[in-house]
Design an enzyme around this catalytic site. Structure first.
Site, PDB file in Angstrom:
ATOM      1  N   ARG A 158       0.745  -1.139  -0.132  1.00  0.00           N
ATOM      2  CA  ARG A 158      -0.013   0.019  -0.076  1.00  0.00           C
ATOM      3  C   ARG A 158       0.672   1.328  -0.079  1.00  0.00           C
ATOM      4  NH1 ARG A 158      -2.493  -4.071   2.565  1.00  0.00           N
ATOM      5  NH2 ARG A 158      -4.694  -4.422   2.128  1.00  0.00           N
ATOM      6  N   HIS A 183      -0.751  -2.471  -4.580  1.00  0.00           N
ATOM      7  CA  HIS A 183      -0.324  -3.205  -5.506  1.00  0.00           C
ATOM      8  C   HIS A 183      -0.353  -2.936  -7.049  1.00  0.00           C
ATOM      9  CE1 HIS A 183       0.209  -6.483  -2.588  1.00  0.00           C
ATOM     10  NE2 HIS A 183      -0.961  -7.096  -2.700  1.00  0.00           N
ATOM     11  N   HIS A 257       3.349 -12.832  -5.556  1.00  0.00           N
ATOM     12  CA  HIS A 257       2.162 -12.922  -4.791  1.00  0.00           C
ATOM     13  C   HIS A 257       1.420 -14.246  -4.821  1.00  0.00           C
ATOM     14  CE1 HIS A 257      -1.386 -11.762  -2.613  1.00  0.00           C
ATOM     15  NE2 HIS A 257      -1.010 -10.456  -2.492  1.00  0.00           N
ATOM     16  N   SER A 258       2.230 -15.261  -4.821  1.00  0.00           N
ATOM     17  CA  SER A 258       1.979 -16.761  -4.573  1.00  0.00           C
ATOM     18  C   SER A 258       1.305 -16.993  -3.480  1.00  0.00           C
ATOM     19  CB  SER A 258       2.821 -17.859  -5.176  1.00  0.00           C
ATOM     20  OG  SER A 258       3.335 -17.763  -6.508  1.00  0.00           O
ATOM     21  N   TYR A 259       0.047 -17.753  -3.620  1.00  0.00           N
ATOM     22  CA  TYR A 259      -0.756 -18.372  -2.314  1.00  0.00           C
ATOM     23  C   TYR A 259      -0.177 -19.808  -1.943  1.00  0.00           C
ATOM     24  CZ  TYR A 259      -4.063 -14.411  -2.088  1.00  0.00           C
ATOM     25  OH  TYR A 259      -4.664 -13.046  -1.932  1.00  0.00           O
ATOM     26  N   ASP A 327      -1.111  -9.757   8.431  1.00  0.00           N
ATOM     27  CA  ASP A 327      -0.715  -9.198   7.129  1.00  0.00           C
ATOM     28  C   ASP A 327      -0.048  -8.060   7.527  1.00  0.00           C
ATOM     29  OD1 ASP A 327      -1.263  -8.351   4.798  1.00  0.00           O
ATOM     30  OD2 ASP A 327      -3.432  -7.776   4.725  1.00  0.00           O
ATOM     31  N   GLU A 392       5.751 -12.495   0.734  1.00  0.00           N
ATOM     32  CA  GLU A 392       6.138 -11.499  -0.183  1.00  0.00           C
ATOM     33  C   GLU A 392       7.526 -10.677   0.067  1.00  0.00           C
ATOM     34  OE1 GLU A 392       2.188  -9.293  -1.312  1.00  0.00           O
ATOM     35  OE2 GLU A 392       1.556 -10.456   0.376  1.00  0.00           O
TER      36      GLU A 392
HETATM   37  C1  GLA Z   1      -1.457  -8.447   0.237  1.00  0.00           C
HETATM   38  C2  GLA Z   1      -2.113  -7.453   1.326  1.00  0.00           C
HETATM   39  C3  GLA Z   1      -3.213  -7.918   1.659  1.00  0.00           C
HETATM   40  C4  GLA Z   1      -4.132  -8.324   0.782  1.00  0.00           C
HETATM   41  C5  GLA Z   1      -3.746  -8.888  -0.395  1.00  0.00           C
HETATM   42  C6  GLA Z   1      -4.579  -9.383  -1.264  1.00  0.00           C
HETATM   43  O1  GLA Z   1      -0.872  -9.341   0.659  1.00  0.00           O
HETATM   44  O2  GLA Z   1      -0.990  -7.178   2.352  1.00  0.00           O
HETATM   45  O3  GLA Z   1      -3.678  -6.803   2.819  1.00  0.00           O
HETATM   46  O4  GLA Z   1      -4.543  -7.177   0.070  1.00  0.00           O
HETATM   47  O5  GLA Z   1      -2.388  -8.592  -0.735  1.00  0.00           O
HETATM   48  O6  GLA Z   1      -5.819  -9.620  -1.170  1.00  0.00           O
END
Ligand code: GLA
Length: 428
Positions: A158, A183, A257-259, A327, A392
């Site tokens: 952000r 992002h 940004h892989s989950y 987060d 990340e």
């Molecule tokens: C990042 C942000 C989260 C969220 C994700 C996407 O990791 O830190 O707050 O916005 O991306 O959903």
């Protein structure tokens, strides 16, 4: 030696050429310089014209291809397959590239958003399983995605209220995560079509993605020329190698940004995380860092000893409330640019281990708190709350507005570099 197998869209796919090559010198994972020797320039056939010249070139191309094939078989990896993955709304063709190493580990990557669509690695019994969240088809990515598997830019995470000042100019960005910019904006690097190029690399199957972000795109200054090279290494590591240059002062913060879900199902609460970080950046209620670098000692953010994600995540804590879980950006005691380990994650059920390395000074560990069961992913898996987590590597969120954070300014003549390695193994 890194050879680029350039595919000219106007020529049949047998017309591969080696062309300009990049010299990448991120120690310790790529110590080789690049070999710039070009065998044949595909586009010159078109411009020279004339049947005879064309025939001669075809012949040269034929022998070059044979030579290249031999060289590849002995010294380099070209184990990259390409297939169509659909079209964007604007009708642009998008492809899916499959990188496979000698042990069968496999990464499927699209040039739409540079998305890692699937990543298959072995568990402790040698069984391959997909460890990333995402969709089976391009249309689902086009419809709605919380950045599944994508390249993130120009600015990962952000920027407060979508504003920053650089060289006395105020820049305004879209506030796509009210009240902040997130992002890279409405159409960040996760939503653009990258120019793909299959590389013949000694390190493993490799795909280069290039993108020119024009001056003013999403409100950011400067023409930013970006390349990202994905390589699937023989030790089951996915290396992501970023470079960028600009023609005007700008800010850059690129990440991936892989989950991940190392079990390939369910929530991630039993995954055990270790992060050797002394500090983290606490946030306000809109997830913007307050500017403080808070020691993790004595907090729920201390992962210096391996701890299950779920062990403390639901405790009554203001920071965990703001993030709906983890987060946050962890801060490492290192020089910016130093390639170090940022995290180790172990999944006890399958024995899979993910280690994250990077040259970046921070790591956003996001525990999938915005997943809410509204998205149906690969194989019909409905992604519920905390079914995936992101790691990340990055510069800190909102750095353009936080003078005490490491700088994210890139100037003409400088080269932005960022190296991320996601390495997989098993613990017996
Ligand atoms: C990042 C942000 C989260 C969220 C994700 C996407 O990791 O830190 O707050 O916005 O991306 O959903």
């Amino acid at each position: 030696m890194i050879k680029e197998l350039k595919q000219n869209p106007s020529l049949p796919s047998c017309f591969l050429s080696t062309g300009e090559s990049s010299s990448i010198r991120h120690a310790p994972v790529n110590k080789q310089g690049a070999d710039l020797s070009g065998l044949w320039q595909g586009s010159s056939v078109i411009s020279m014209g004339g049947l005879l010249k064309c025939a001669v070139n075809l012949l040269l191309c034929f022998f070059a291809a044979i030579l290249l094939g031999c060289a590849s078989a002995s010294r380099t990896h070209t184990n990259v397959a390409q297939q169509p993955f659909g079209k964007t709304k604007e009708g642009v063709d998008v492809f899916l590239f499959t990188l496979r190493n000698a042990h069968g580990a496999e990464a499927r990557i699209s040039n739409y958003g540079g998305i890692v669509v699937s990543l298959k690695v072995p568990d402790r019994n040698g069984k391959l399983g997909d460890v990333v969240l995402g969709y089976d088809n391009l249309d689902d990515y086009l419809k709605e995605t919380p950045y599944f598997g994508a390249l993130i830019g120009r600015y990962g995470n952000r920027i407060a209220r979508g504003h920053f000042t650089l060289d006395g100019h105020e820049y305004t960005l879209a506030t796509n995560n009210y009240p902040n910019a997130l992002h890279g904006g409405l159409k960040g690097f996760d939503k653009v079509v990258w120019q793909p190029l299959i590389l013949a690399s000694p390190d493993g199957p490799s795909l280069k993605l290039s993108y020119l972000s024009k001056d003013g795109e999403e409100g950011y200054p400067g023409n930013l020329s970006v390349t990202v090279i994905y390589t699937l290494l023989e030790d089951d590591a996915l290396r992501v190698d970023y470079t960028a240059t600009t023609d005007k002062d700008t800010v850059v913060n690129l990440t991936q940004h892989s989950y991940f879900n190392l079990a390939g199902k369910g929530d991630i609460l039993n995954h055990v995380v270790m992060m050797p970080a002394d500090k983290f950046t606490p946030v306000d209620s809109t997830l913007i860092p307050t500017g403080e670098l808070r020691p993790v000692e004595g907090t729920l953010f201390d992962f210096r000893k391996p701890t299950a994600i779920g062990a403390r995540i639901n405790q009554d804590d203001e920071q965990l409330k703001f993030g709906k879980g983890y987060d946050h950006n962890w801060v490492f005691n290192k020089q910016v640019g130093e390639f170090t380990q940022l995290a180790r994650v172990y999944e006890p059920g399958t024995g899979r281990v993910l280690e994250v390395f990077s040259t970046e000074p921070g790591l956003q560990f996001y525990s999938g708190n915005f997943l809410d069961g509204s998205l149906k992913g690969k194989g019909g898996w409905v992604y519920q709350f905390r079914n995936g987590f992101c790691m990340e590597p990055q510069h800190f969120p909102d750095s353009p507005n936080q003078p005490s954070f490491p700088s994210v300014v890139l100037k003409p003549g400088q080269t932005y570099k960022n190296l991320i390695v996601y390495k997989f193994s098993v613990q017996k």
